[in-house]
Design an enzyme around this catalytic site. Structure first.
Site, PDB file in Angstrom:
ATOM      1  N   CYS A  12       1.660  -6.323  -1.192  1.00 35.30           N
ATOM      2  CA  CYS A  12       2.326  -5.721  -0.021  1.00 35.30           C
ATOM      3  C   CYS A  12       3.336  -4.669  -0.471  1.00 35.30           C
ATOM      4  CB  CYS A  12       3.040  -6.805   0.789  1.00 35.30           C
ATOM      5  SG  CYS A  12       1.877  -7.879   1.647  1.00 35.30           S
TER       6      CYS A  12
ATOM      7  N   CYS B 267      -0.609  -4.245   3.530  1.00 33.44           N
ATOM      8  CA  CYS B 267       0.403  -5.056   4.207  1.00 33.44           C
ATOM      9  C   CYS B 267       1.813  -4.566   3.880  1.00 33.44           C
ATOM     10  CB  CYS B 267       0.236  -6.530   3.844  1.00 33.44           C
ATOM     11  SG  CYS B 267       0.123  -6.850   2.083  1.00 33.44           S
TER      12      CYS B 267
END
Ligand code: NGD
Length: 286
Positions: free
Chosen positions: A105, A187
Site C-alpha cells: 500500500c 491500495c
C-alpha cells in the site's frame, strides 16, 4: 509445407514481433525472479528491480519460486495460433493468475506520457512501483509480439498497428488487462506522474485515464496524488488548475477517492534538474 517455402504470415502495418522474443522474455523473467542477491547484480539498469525485491521480499509474493518457463508458456498460449486482432482479455487471464503480484500500500505509481521520468522516480525511490517494476510489466516492456491464425509461430514480419489495423491486438489487450489488474490491486495513497508540457496532462483516452482510474477500488484507495511535471526548457501547457486536471478531479470525486494535485513536485523536479543543472528553475534562489 516444403522447407524452401517460407511461411507467409498475414501482413500488418506495425512492426513485427521483437527478434529473439522468447529469449528476452525468459531472460528478463530470470533476472527479475532469480538475481536478487546484490553480489550478482549486473552493472546496468536492471539492478533497480533486484534491489526492490531485496527490500520487499516480505511484501511481494515469493517471486523466486515462480517458474519462468510456465509463465512464458501461459504468455504464448494467450496469443499464439490466433488472429492477432481477435485477442481477448480472457486469453490473458491464465497468465495473470500465474504471475499475479501485489504491491505494498502507498507504493503504486501510475504515469501517462511521462514514462522515463516516472521510472527515474521509482528507481530513486526504490520502494515505489510502476507497472514496469512488477514482473509482467518488466518482462513485456518495450516488446512487440503477435501470432497468426494459420501458424503456431510468432509473426516476426509484422504485427497489427493499433490505429491502422485493430484496437484489440495482442499487445494492446495485454497492457489493458495488466494495467487494470495493477490498478485493482492498488491500495492506500496512489500517485500519478502527468505531463504538463502537453495541452492535456490528463487524457480520458490514455490507459491511465481510460483503464487505471476506473479500476481503482475506493474501499482500498483513499487518495490519488497527481504530480503535473513541466519539461525543463519547454513552456508549460497544462497544470493542476487546467481543465484536464479538473476532469480528473471530478472523476475522482464521483468515485469517492480524494484527489490532490501539485505542479512540479519537488522530488521529481530534482530528477529533471540532475539533467539540467544550469536551468534557472533549478537554482536554489528560485
Ligand atoms: O493504444 C495503444 C497505445 N497507447 C499508448 N501506447 C499504446 N500501445 C498500444 N499498443 N496501443 C503505448 O503505451 C505508448 O507508446 C507508450 O509507450 C505506452 C504508454 O502510453 P502513454 O504514455 O500514452 O500513457 P498511458 O496512460 O496510455 O499508459 C501508461 C499507464 C501507466 O500507468 C502504466 O501502468 O498505463 C500503464 N501502461 C499502459 C500501456 C503500456 C504501460 C504500458 C507500457 N509499459 O508499455
Amino acid at each position: 509445407r516444403l522447407w524452401h517455402q517460407p511461411l507467409k504470415h498475414r501482413e500488418w502495418n506495425g512492426t513485427g514481433s521483437t527478434a529473439h522474443f522468447q529469449d528476452i522474455f525468459l531472460g528478463r523473467c530470470y533476472i527479475y525472479t532469480q538475481l536478487v542477491q546484490p553480489e550478482f547484480r549486473p552493472y546496468h539498469m536492471q539492478h533497480t528491480f533486484e534491489t526492490k525485491l531485496l527490500i520487499f521480499t516480505s511484501h511481494v509474493l515469493s517471486l523466486r519460486d515462480r517458474d519462468c518457463k510456465k509463465i512464458e508458456e501461459a504468455f504464448r498460449n494467450a496469443f499464439i495460433s490466433k488472429d492477432p486482432c481477435e485477442v481477448t482479455e480472457e486469453d490473458y487471464h491464465p497468465l495473470m493468475e500465474l504471475a499475479s503480484q501485489t504491491v505494498p500500500c502507498d507504493k503504486t505509481v501510475f504515469w501517462s506520457r511521462t514514462k522515463e521520468l516516472a521510472h527515474q522516480y521509482t528507481w530513486v525511490r526504490q520502494e515505489m512501483f510502476t507497472l514496469e517494476n512488477t514482473l509482467l510489466g518488466y518482462v513485456a516492456d518495450g516488446l512487440t509480439w503477435c501470432g497468426d491464425s494459420g501458424s503456431s509461430e510468432m509473426n516476426y514480419q509484422s504485427c497489427p498497428d493499433w490505429r491502422k489495423d485493430c484496437k484489440n491486438n495482442s499487445v494492446t489487450v495485454f497492457w489493458k488487462v495488466l494495467s487494470k489488474m495493477f490498478a485493482e490491486n492498488a491500495c492506500g495513497m496512489v500517485q500519478v506522474v502527468l505531463n504538463g508540457s502537453l495541452s492535456n496532462a490528463f487524457s480520458k483516452d490514455s490507459t491511465f485515464g481510460g483503464v487505471e482510474v476506473h479500476n481503482l477500488h475506493p474501499e482500498k484507495v483513499h487518495t490519488l496524488q497527481a504530480w503535473v511535471m513541466h519539461d525543463i526548457g519547454k513552456s508549460p501547457s497544462d497544470s493542476c488548475s487546467g481543465s484536464s486536471i479538473m476532469d480528473l478531479k471530478s472523476i475522482m470525486s464521483k468515485r469517492n477517492i480524494k484527489f490532490t494535485c501539485q505542479d512540479n513536485y519537488r522530488p521529481v523536479k530534482f530528477l529533471q534538474c540532475v539533467r539540467n543543472p544550469e536551468d534557472s528553475s533549478c537554482s536554489l534562489r528560485t
